[in-house]
Enzyme design. Structure first.
Site, PDB file in Angstrom:
ATOM      1  N   CYS A 112       0.882  -1.126   0.047  1.00  0.00           N
ATOM      2  CA  CYS A 112      -0.113  -0.042  -0.047  1.00  0.00           C
ATOM      3  C   CYS A 112       0.980   1.324  -0.020  1.00  0.00           C
ATOM      4  O   CYS A 112       0.299   2.419  -0.180  1.00  0.00           O
ATOM      5  CB  CYS A 112      -0.761   0.020   1.157  1.00  0.00           C
ATOM      6  SG  CYS A 112      -2.239  -1.127   1.139  1.00  0.00           S
ATOM      7  N   HIS A 254      -2.973   7.093   2.658  1.00  0.00           N
ATOM      8  CA  HIS A 254      -3.537   5.888   2.101  1.00  0.00           C
ATOM      9  C   HIS A 254      -4.739   5.703   2.618  1.00  0.00           C
ATOM     10  O   HIS A 254      -4.954   5.721   4.087  1.00  0.00           O
ATOM     11  CB  HIS A 254      -2.410   4.780   2.438  1.00  0.00           C
ATOM     12  CG  HIS A 254      -3.038   3.361   2.201  1.00  0.00           C
ATOM     13  ND1 HIS A 254      -3.797   3.125   1.205  1.00  0.00           N
ATOM     14  CD2 HIS A 254      -3.107   2.299   2.927  1.00  0.00           C
ATOM     15  CE1 HIS A 254      -4.087   1.710   1.072  1.00  0.00           C
ATOM     16  NE2 HIS A 254      -3.729   1.353   2.447  1.00  0.00           N
ATOM     17  N   ASN A 284     -10.491   0.028   0.339  1.00  0.00           N
ATOM     18  CA  ASN A 284      -9.000   0.223   0.588  1.00  0.00           C
ATOM     19  C   ASN A 284      -8.211  -0.076  -0.906  1.00  0.00           C
ATOM     20  O   ASN A 284      -8.482  -1.545  -1.074  1.00  0.00           O
ATOM     21  CB  ASN A 284      -8.413  -0.488   1.631  1.00  0.00           C
ATOM     22  CG  ASN A 284      -6.794  -0.527   1.669  1.00  0.00           C
ATOM     23  OD1 ASN A 284      -6.049  -0.492   0.638  1.00  0.00           O
ATOM     24  ND2 ASN A 284      -6.341  -0.835   3.092  1.00  0.00           N
TER      25      ASN A 284
HETATM   26  N1  ACO Z   1     -17.928  -8.478  10.049  1.00  0.00           N
HETATM   27  C1  ACO Z   1     -18.270  -9.127  11.316  1.00  0.00           C
HETATM   28  N2  ACO Z   1     -17.234  -9.307  12.227  1.00  0.00           N
HETATM   29  C2  ACO Z   1     -16.085  -9.263  11.955  1.00  0.00           C
HETATM   30  C3  ACO Z   1     -15.517  -9.013  10.746  1.00  0.00           C
HETATM   31  C4  ACO Z   1     -16.478  -8.792   9.793  1.00  0.00           C
HETATM   32  N3  ACO Z   1     -16.379  -8.387   8.311  1.00  0.00           N
HETATM   33  N4  ACO Z   1     -14.340  -9.115  10.404  1.00  0.00           N
HETATM   34  C5  ACO Z   1     -13.966  -9.235  11.697  1.00  0.00           C
HETATM   35  N5  ACO Z   1     -14.875  -9.585  12.698  1.00  0.00           N
HETATM   36  C6  ACO Z   1     -15.061  -9.823  14.104  1.00  0.00           C
HETATM   37  C7  ACO Z   1     -13.967 -10.436  14.478  1.00  0.00           C
HETATM   38  O1  ACO Z   1     -13.962 -12.146  14.382  1.00  0.00           O
HETATM   39  C8  ACO Z   1     -13.703 -10.299  16.030  1.00  0.00           C
HETATM   40  O2  ACO Z   1     -14.667 -10.818  16.713  1.00  0.00           O
HETATM   41  P1  ACO Z   1     -14.308 -11.337  18.149  1.00  0.00           P
HETATM   42  O3  ACO Z   1     -14.357 -10.337  18.954  1.00  0.00           O
HETATM   43  O4  ACO Z   1     -15.538 -12.236  18.325  1.00  0.00           O
HETATM   44  O5  ACO Z   1     -13.127 -12.202  18.132  1.00  0.00           O
HETATM   45  C9  ACO Z   1     -14.305  -8.705  16.179  1.00  0.00           C
HETATM   46  O6  ACO Z   1     -14.990  -8.619  14.792  1.00  0.00           O
HETATM   47  C10 ACO Z   1     -12.914  -7.646  16.158  1.00  0.00           C
HETATM   48  O7  ACO Z   1     -12.065  -7.886  15.201  1.00  0.00           O
HETATM   49  P2  ACO Z   1     -10.878  -7.066  15.153  1.00  0.00           P
HETATM   50  O8  ACO Z   1      -9.872  -7.773  13.912  1.00  0.00           O
HETATM   51  O9  ACO Z   1     -10.223  -6.863  16.425  1.00  0.00           O
HETATM   52  O10 ACO Z   1     -11.546  -5.888  14.673  1.00  0.00           O
HETATM   53  P3  ACO Z   1     -10.838  -4.266  14.209  1.00  0.00           P
HETATM   54  O11 ACO Z   1     -11.903  -3.279  14.853  1.00  0.00           O
HETATM   55  O12 ACO Z   1      -9.337  -4.317  14.516  1.00  0.00           O
HETATM   56  O13 ACO Z   1     -11.012  -3.917  12.637  1.00  0.00           O
HETATM   57  C11 ACO Z   1      -9.621  -4.074  10.708  1.00  0.00           C
HETATM   58  C12 ACO Z   1     -10.326  -5.038  11.780  1.00  0.00           C
HETATM   59  C13 ACO Z   1     -10.708  -3.505  10.062  1.00  0.00           C
HETATM   60  C14 ACO Z   1      -8.992  -5.169   9.902  1.00  0.00           C
HETATM   61  C15 ACO Z   1      -8.666  -3.190  11.416  1.00  0.00           C
HETATM   62  O14 ACO Z   1      -8.142  -3.980  12.272  1.00  0.00           O
HETATM   63  C16 ACO Z   1      -7.848  -2.539  10.187  1.00  0.00           C
HETATM   64  O15 ACO Z   1      -8.353  -1.665   9.748  1.00  0.00           O
HETATM   65  N6  ACO Z   1      -6.522  -2.776  10.558  1.00  0.00           N
HETATM   66  C17 ACO Z   1      -5.562  -1.988   9.654  1.00  0.00           C
HETATM   67  C18 ACO Z   1      -5.719  -2.502   8.140  1.00  0.00           C
HETATM   68  C19 ACO Z   1      -4.463  -1.548   7.485  1.00  0.00           C
HETATM   69  O16 ACO Z   1      -4.239  -0.312   7.977  1.00  0.00           O
HETATM   70  N7  ACO Z   1      -3.681  -2.240   6.602  1.00  0.00           N
HETATM   71  C20 ACO Z   1      -2.525  -1.613   6.336  1.00  0.00           C
HETATM   72  C21 ACO Z   1      -2.652  -1.072   4.635  1.00  0.00           C
HETATM   73  S1  ACO Z   1      -3.162  -2.408   3.880  1.00  0.00           S
HETATM   74  C22 ACO Z   1      -2.045  -2.987   2.957  1.00  0.00           C
HETATM   75  O17 ACO Z   1      -1.057  -2.756   3.124  1.00  0.00           O
HETATM   76  C23 ACO Z   1      -2.487  -4.247   1.767  1.00  0.00           C
END
Ligand code: ACO
Length: 333
Positions: A112, A254, A284
């Site tokens: 990214c 980004h 994204n």
């Molecule tokens: N729908 C419903 N529930 C979900 C989903 C979904 N799509 N995805 C995850 N959950 C659940 C999980 O199972 C978890 O449940 P649990 O608490 O019972 O275990 C709960 O939601 C929380 O999961 P987290 O992973 O902790 O959720 P978070 O709030 O961290 O959001 C996300 C996840 C959106 C991926 C976030 O962590 C994020 O944006 N991270 C950074 C992404 C990023 O910047 N990437 C770098 C750039 S991309 C690249 O380089 C290619």
């Protein structure tokens, strides 16, 4: 006179298949409300069957050339983590299809952060005198590597392409790229990865695990790194450019997640309404996200000539980087 790389044109392209959160919720265990609250995304676009990254890149590249009033470029650089195929690079195909056959053409994979790495690369080619005009395109077909059984990544990523045309000019012109700060940390290589298909885990020989061809991300760990690294590199690049945070008119980060964009703005003390946001409409789009945001904001008149723009990205590798420029007055196409 100091030779500089000057942004002279922008373009973007989104593939035709619009996929809403409700569409995804019909296929996997998720909901519109979870996706909106956790990511800020309402919809994204996916490539149609048979469409590859070069197809998206050609459309965005043609627009960027047109916006700059140019028909030629000496170099075509494609930033992507989803190339048409592992070998050869996607850029030579894009160059030839744009009528730029013969130009130097190569890919950059900084995930990214690829577009910001590409800006530094293009700037180097231009300031060294190797190229007069560089067409830099960020393009991704994430839908080709998303795991339908992984709801935590499938809801975040979209397909698309964005590009800029950089030309040789002078450092005091509007649109001249300022300094760039880039970094990486290979200790985090497994946090954002496609495990199979390279030399470590080959496609021939022992079969890869069932999900190893797919993109995988440890989202929670990445979240903290993303905010911290982007904030650090923003501060470092502004210091190098001799600018202050309160002089930033537009923060273009980004589009990883709306919560990351907001956290970053808060961490830097930049008012949230100065941060460009289009993740709600496109998801994204990886290396394409910054140039798509720039092209859309320019077309909508949100970015105005003379505004101080701070660009920053974070991605797999781990990689990160930031740069600054003063927005040029571009022709409307
Ligand atoms: N729908 C419903 N529930 C979900 C989903 C979904 N799509 N995805 C995850 N959950 C659940 C999980 O199972 C978890 O449940 P649990 O608490 O019972 O275990 C709960 O939601 C929380 O999961 P987290 O992973 O902790 O959720 P978070 O709030 O961290 O959001 C996300 C996840 C959106 C991926 C976030 O962590 C994020 O944006 N991270 C950074 C992404 C990023 O910047 N990437 C770098 C750039 S991309 C690249 O380089 C290619």
């Amino acid at each position: 006179m100091t030779r500089a790389a000057v942004l002279a044109g922008v373009g973007s392209y989104l593939p035709p298949r619009r996929v809403t959160n409700d569409d995804l919720a019909a296929a996997m265990d998720t909901s519109d409300s979870w996706i909106r609250t956790r990511t800020g995304i309402r919809q994204r676009f996916f490539a149609s069957e048979g469409m590859a990254t070069s197809d998206l890149a050609v459309e965005a590249g043609a627009q960027a050339l047109k916006s700059a009033g140019e028909t030629t470029a000496d170099a075509v650089v494609v930033a992507t983590m989803t190339p048409d195929r592992p070998c050869p690079g996607t850029a030579p195909t894009v160059a030839t299809r744009l009528g730029l056959g013969g130009a130097m053409a190569f890919d950059i994979n900084a995930v990214c952060t690829g577009f910001v790495y590409g800006l530094a690369t293009a700037q180097g080619l231009i300031t060294a005198g190797t190229a007069e005009r560089v067409l830099l395109i960020g393009a991704e077909t994430h839908s080709s590597v998303l795991n339908p059984d992984d709801r935590s990544t499938s809801v975040i990523f979209g397909d698309g392409a964005g590009g800029v045309l950089l030309r040789a000019g002078e450092a005091d012109e509007l649109g001249a790229l300022g300094p760039t700060v880039l970094g990486s940390d290979g200790e985090g290589a497994d946090l954002i990865t496609v495990r199979a298909g390279g030399s470590r885990q080959r496609l021939s020989g022992s079969p890869p695990g069932p999900a190893d061809h797919y993109f995988a991300m440890q989202g929670r760990a990445v979240f903290w790194h993303a905010v911290t690294r982007m904030a650090e590199s923003c501060r470092a690049v502004l210091e190098r450019a001799g600018r202050r945070l309160d002089e930033v008119d537009r923060l273009v980060s980004h589009q990883a997640n709306l919560r990351i964009i907001n956290h970053l703005a808060d961490e830097l003390g930049v008012p949230r309404d100065r941060a460009l946001v289009n993740i709600d409409r496109v998801g994204n789009t990886g290396a394409a996200s910054i140039p798509i945001a720039l092209a859309e904001a320019d077309a909508e008149g949100v970015l105005r000539a003379g505004e101080h723009v701070l660009l920053t990205a974070f991605g797999g590798g781990l990689t990160w980087g930031s740069t600054v420029l003063t927005w040029p007055g571009l022709q409307r196409t």
